[in-house]
Scaffold this active site. Structure first.
Site, short mmCIF file in Angstrom:
data_model
loop_
_atom_site.label_atom_id
_atom_site.label_comp_id
_atom_site.label_asym_id
_atom_site.label_seq_id
_atom_site.Cartn_x
_atom_site.Cartn_y
_atom_site.Cartn_z
CB SER A 134 2.27 4.69 -6.13
OG SER A 134 3.22 4.71 -5.15
CG ASP A 138 4.11 11.99 -2.88
OD1 ASP A 138 4.32 11.07 -1.64
OD2 ASP A 138 3.88 11.25 -3.84
CG HIS A 197 1.80 8.93 -1.98
ND1 HIS A 197 2.87 9.08 -3.25
CD2 HIS A 197 1.68 7.52 -2.03
CE1 HIS A 197 3.00 7.85 -3.70
NE2 HIS A 197 2.16 7.03 -3.19
#
Length: 434
Positions: free
Chosen positions: A255, A370, A401
């Site tokens: 991320s 995601d 995610h």
């Protein structure tokens, strides 16, 4: 809205006030009860004048609406109480139908509640099948030194070595070394899975978790202090370990960690490669708008439609304000609870373009379910670097995610369920690194 969404949005922090004669734990419980009961006017009566200027009853109602998305309250456990200088920190573990939440309330020496946070709740982690504990050992290490030193864990394969190594770099928000998010421990899974396959792995507490109060006092805080500086120190530490092949050190970013991985690689200058997991190619403020839009359109209780519409309008206003920023605006009032310097520092940052200039191998991974970093970002990475030598790109239809498998549209509630990083992720990273 998910716990991870809360991490992309700056974590909620509400300053409160209360009567000084009460026990801090009692006062903290009273504050929590008011929030859970939706008694926002009473809650504001406990607040200082500055807090009342900074947050309205309508904004508190949004917090209450968010809490309602966790489902029915099942239990509030006895609090954990610790001292931090003059402050008392009271943490109430709360179990909802779809989420475990730790409500962290800070009470100062004058009897004023100085902070109210929602943090991911704890889970009972069970070792995944791909972790083979007989094949690795773990030891404590310290990343950096001085006022920002961070505790970490080095997971080392059994055997003579030297082994390739990877440094794990967290997503946004105050992550622990395991990157615990609801029912998953993304980095613990990665560390044990990769070490079982002959790769040394370093993971460490994030600065914004270890030194939360000190970080909050930095006026010109940027992603350099949040992530990049400590990652560079972690890489240097790994290279000093006897079991590590110093020419085969990689960064695995998740991320936000993937978003800034090109900066980390540029600073270090000697990485063997990058693994980017759910790395956004677009600016953070754009993701905020997209996430709120998704939440408003997917599985939302119609009764909360007006709340999500208000959140969307607020996210769009925030996006517009960030877009207007220019160098020299660093001393402006904070945006989204984060110093303006943070947003100015990222102004014009293009991670895919930066990655292309590095000329090092990259493995770019994306879960197709995601909703926080989407296939739109994956497509941007593909356009920028997909044809470059040494770049491998893979997407996985069932993964979210956190790279945990599921079905249908990804919703916040699934993050609370126990889950593990999918086995193909471990295999694909190990094959790439080795």
């Amino acid at each position: 809205m998910s716990i991870r969404a809360l991490r992309i949005f700056p974590l909620l922090s509400i300053l409160l006030a209360a009567q000084p004669a009460q026990d801090p734990t009692v006062l903290a419980k009273k504050a929590l009860d008011l929030v859970l009961a939706g008694q926002y006017a009473e809650f504001l009566q406990m607040s200082t004048a500055d807090v009342q200027k900074g947050i309205s009853a309508a904004e508190l109602a949004k917090v209450g609406a968010l809490i309602k998305t966790y489902g029915a309250m099942e239990k509030i456990a006895d609090p954990a109480v610790t001292k931090s200088g003059p402050n008392t920190i009271v943490v109430f573990p709360a179990k909802f139908a779809t989420q475990n939440i730790n409500f962290r309330i800070i009470v100062n020496s004058a009897g004023l509640v100085a902070g109210f946070f929602q943090l991911p709740g704890g889970v009972n982690w069970q070792r995944p099948e791909y972790s083979r504990p007989a094949t690795f050992q773990e030891r404590d290490v310290t990343v950096g030194e001085g006022e920002w030193k961070l505790p970490g864990t080095l997971t080392v394969p059994v055997g003579p070595g030297p082994f390739p190594a990877a440094v794990l770099v967290h997503g946004s928000g105050p992550n622990d070394r395991d990157e615990t998010v609801g029912g998953a421990k993304v980095f613990k899974d990665l560390a044990e899975g990769l070490a079982s396959r002959g790769i040394v792995v370093l993971r460490y507490e994030k600065r914004t978790l270890q030194y939360r109060a000190r970080v909050a006092g930095i006026a010109n805080f940027t992603v350099q202090e949040e992530t990049v500086d400590d990652a560079v120190k972690a890489i240097a530490l790994v290279r000093t370990q006897a079991e590590v092949n110093g020419a085969r050190v990689f960064v695995i970013g998740h991320s936000l960690g993937a978003y800034v991985a090109p900066r980390i690689a540029e600073r270090d200058g000697k990485l063997a490669g990058l693994v980017l997991m759910a790395g956004n190619a677009r600016p953070v403020e754009d993701l905020m708008v997209e996430q709120v839009t998704y939440m408003g359109a997917t599985g939302t209780d119609p009764a909360n439609a007006k709340v999500f519409q208000a959140q969307l309008e607020k996210a769009k206003a925030f996006q517009a304000n960030v877009k207007k920023l220019e160098p020299g605006d660093e001393d402006s009032p904070a945006l989204g609870g984060v110093p303006v310097a943070y947003w100015v520092d990222l102004k014009g940052y293009d991670p895919a373009a930066a990655a292309k200039k590095l000329g090092i191998p990259m493995l770019i991974l994306q879960g197709e379910r995601d909703f926080q970093v989407t296939m739109a970002d994956f497509a941007m990475w593909k356009t920028a670097v997909g044809s470059a030598k040494g770049v491998v790109m893979k997407s996985y239809p069932a993964l979210n995610h956190l790279f945990v498998a599921g079905e249908g549209k990804s919703l916040p509630g699934e993050y609370a369920k126990p889950g593990h990083v999918a086995p193909p992720i471990i295999d694909d990273i190990a094959n790439f690194v080795k």
